[in-house]
Write an enzyme that holds these catalytic residues in place. Structure first.
Site: not given
Length: 310
Positions: A256, A207, A209
């Site tokens: 995220e 992911t 962030n």
């Protein structure tokens, strides 16, 4: 679009067609006012002008107010520019400014500084010290000082009294669809991609962030959302989780996003994430395996949602 950070910096060459307010969200109601403003300015060969304020008046007048805003200053300016506005003044709002009486404001700012020809205003606008003056007072001042006042009624704004407050409440409750309907665009978050705990990589869902510098920016209710971004000039969809990652005992609230079918380094890049749909609340699962299976299901939902868009 010209941007000024103080009323005193603005010196128009022509008369102005103006409006004023916080315009948080630049929603459909605001857009209607700005469009009327810019059209009138073009027809009459005058300058279009919006006067807005930062900090938000409630941040100053209610010292303990923790109001969250729909737009950062930069986001608001971009949205106003897209409508065709010529001049934007972002004036510092403080206790001194709040003490101006309604007539002082009209005479020293609208008339003497802005050289105002016409003001276009929403049906419920109030101004002056303690917000004591309303549209009727403004019309009276217009007659006294020689400018026109045009009021846009609630009925003209799609027969719905759209407000920034209603949009904030919708986002805070996770009703992204209602918020987007009122805004007239998909609510978005802007920030820098920073390194997180990188736990997503361990279960096959790396992911990005997102770090948002402005602590006053409203973040929607915790949960999993379908989103899209422009990454390297390409429209990319994804799944965004807002929350604390309780399955792995997370403590801090994070934003995220797992972008579908995207490979690239986003660290330290500024991106904008548009929120399309809320899938589910954030949950605490018994294991990382259970979390991974749920994310797989989220991906199926997301891909089906994308198909329906096309």
């Amino acid at each position: 679009m010209n941007i000024f950070h103080n009323i005193q910096d603005f010196n128009p060459d022509k008369h102005t067609i103006a409006t004023l307010g916080t315009f948080d969200g630049v929603h459909l109601g605001h857009k209607k006012i700005i469009e009327r403003l810019t059209q009138d300015a073009k027809k009459s060969n005058n300058e279009s002008l919006v006067l807005t304020f930062f900090p938000h008046p409630r941040m100053v007048l209610q010292g303990n107010s923790e109001i969250q805003l729909l737009n950062t200053i930069k986001e608001k300016a971009e949205l106003l520019e897209c409508i065709g506005l010529e001049n934007l003044i972002i004036h510092p709002f403080d206790q001194s400014f709040s003490q101006l009486s309604a007539e002082e404001f009209v005479k020293t700012i609208l008339v003497d500084r802005f050289n105002i020809k016409k003001i276009v205003i929403g049906h419920d606008h109030r101004f002056g010290k303690n917000r004591s003056a309303d549209i009727h007072d403004l019309i009276a001042y217009g007659k006294k000082y020689g400018f026109e006042v045009e009021q846009i009624s609630a009925e003209e704004i799609d027969e719905v009294s759209i407000s920034s407050t209603k949009i904030r409440k919708a986002l805070a409750s996770g009703d992204i669809q209602l918020a987007n309907d009122y805004l007239g665009y998909n609510y978005f978050l802007s920030g820098i991609v920073v390194k997180g705990r990188q736990l997503g990589r361990t279960i096959g869902f790396p992911t990005a962030n997102l770090k948002i510098e402005e602590n006053y920016k409203l973040i929607p209710l915790d949960g999993v959302y379908i989103v899209k971004s422009d990454l390297d000039g390409k429209e990319v969809f994804g799944m965004m989780n807002i929350g604390t990652n309780p399955t792995v005992d997370g403590k801090e609230r994070t934003i995220e996003t797992y972008f579908l079918d995207f490979e690239g380094d986003l660290y330290d890049k500024e991106i904008r994430i548009h929120i399309l749909h809320r899938i589910r609340p954030e949950e605490k699962f018994d294991s990382l395996h259970a979390l991974k299976e749920e994310i797989k299901n989220d991906e199926i939902i997301t891909r089906n949602f994308i198909k329906d868009l096309k």
